[in-house]
Design a protein around this motif. Structure first.
Motif, PDB file in Angstrom:
ATOM      1  N   THR A  39      24.441 -19.291 -20.154  1.00 42.80           N
ATOM      2  CA  THR A  39      25.052 -19.494 -18.837  1.00 42.80           C
ATOM      3  C   THR A  39      26.519 -19.073 -18.800  1.00 42.80           C
ATOM      4  OG1 THR A  39      25.651 -21.788 -19.385  1.00 42.80           O
ATOM      5  CG2 THR A  39      23.512 -21.435 -18.312  1.00 42.80           C
ATOM      6  N   ARG A  40      26.939 -18.360 -19.820  1.00 38.08           N
ATOM      7  CA  ARG A  40      28.350 -17.977 -19.933  1.00 38.08           C
ATOM      8  C   ARG A  40      28.802 -17.145 -18.747  1.00 38.08           C
ATOM      9  NH1 ARG A  40      31.085 -16.791 -25.655  1.00 38.08           N
ATOM     10  NH2 ARG A  40      31.360 -19.020 -25.657  1.00 38.08           N
ATOM     11  N   GLU A  41      30.027 -17.428 -18.293  1.00 31.86           N
ATOM     12  CA  GLU A  41      30.631 -16.716 -17.172  1.00 31.86           C
ATOM     13  C   GLU A  41      31.926 -16.063 -17.639  1.00 31.86           C
ATOM     14  OE1 GLU A  41      31.041 -19.588 -14.038  1.00 31.86           O
ATOM     15  OE2 GLU A  41      28.898 -20.014 -14.000  1.00 31.86           O
ATOM     16  N   ARG A  56      28.860 -28.197 -16.669  1.00 34.27           N
ATOM     17  CA  ARG A  56      29.741 -27.161 -16.111  1.00 34.27           C
ATOM     18  C   ARG A  56      30.350 -27.655 -14.794  1.00 34.27           C
ATOM     19  NH1 ARG A  56      30.164 -22.202 -17.242  1.00 34.27           N
ATOM     20  NH2 ARG A  56      29.223 -21.297 -19.071  1.00 34.27           N
ATOM     21  N   LEU A  67      19.478 -27.100 -21.059  1.00 33.65           N
ATOM     22  CA  LEU A  67      19.981 -26.234 -19.991  1.00 33.65           C
ATOM     23  C   LEU A  67      20.407 -27.052 -18.786  1.00 33.65           C
ATOM     24  CD1 LEU A  67      20.543 -23.354 -19.096  1.00 33.65           C
ATOM     25  CD2 LEU A  67      18.160 -23.202 -18.340  1.00 33.65           C
ATOM     26  N   ARG A  79      24.210 -27.263 -17.245  1.00 32.72           N
ATOM     27  CA  ARG A  79      24.514 -26.982 -15.832  1.00 32.72           C
ATOM     28  C   ARG A  79      25.265 -28.146 -15.193  1.00 32.72           C
ATOM     29  NH1 ARG A  79      18.801 -24.036 -14.866  1.00 32.72           N
ATOM     30  NH2 ARG A  79      19.520 -21.917 -15.311  1.00 32.72           N
TER      31      ARG A  79
END
Length: 87
Positions: free
Chosen positions: A22-24, A78, A71, A75
Motif C-alpha cells: 500500500t506504499r504511497e 494509515r 491489510l 489501511r
C-alpha cells in the motif's frame, strides 16, 4: 543467539508486506513506522520460534485470513496516523 531473540511475531512480517503493498509516494520512514505500530496493536500476536514451523503448520486458508486482517489493519492505521499526526 539469546533466547530473547528466538521468538518472533508472525504478524510483523505480514504487516510489513501489507505496508509495502500500500506504499504511497509521500510515505516517510517515520510515518510507516507509526503505521506499523498502530496496525500491530490492532492484531493478535502470533508468536513462533522457527519460520519453517509457521509455514508448515499454518493452513492456506488461515494464512489468507491473516493476510486480509493485516491489510485491513494497515489501511486503518494509515488513516489513523494521518489524522493524528503532530504538527
Amino acid at each position: 543467539m539469546s533466547f530473547r531473540d528466538a521468538v518472533d511475531n508472525f504478524y510483523e512480517r505480514l504487516v510489513m508486506d501489507a505496508i509495502d503493498a500500500t506504499r504511497e509516494p509521500g510515505d516517510t520512514a517515520d510515518y510507516l513506522t507509526d503505521v506499523m505500530c498502530v496496525a500491530l496493536n490492532r492484531l493478535p500476536p502470533r508468536y513462533y520460534r522457527h519460520t519453517i514451523d509457521m509455514m508448515f503448520y499454518l493452513a492456506d486458508e488461515e494464512l489468507s485470513v491473516m493476510k486480509e486482517k493485516s491489510l485491513a489493519a494497515v489501511r486503518f492505521a494509515r488513516d489513523f496516523v494521518r489524522e493524528h499526526q503532530r504538527e
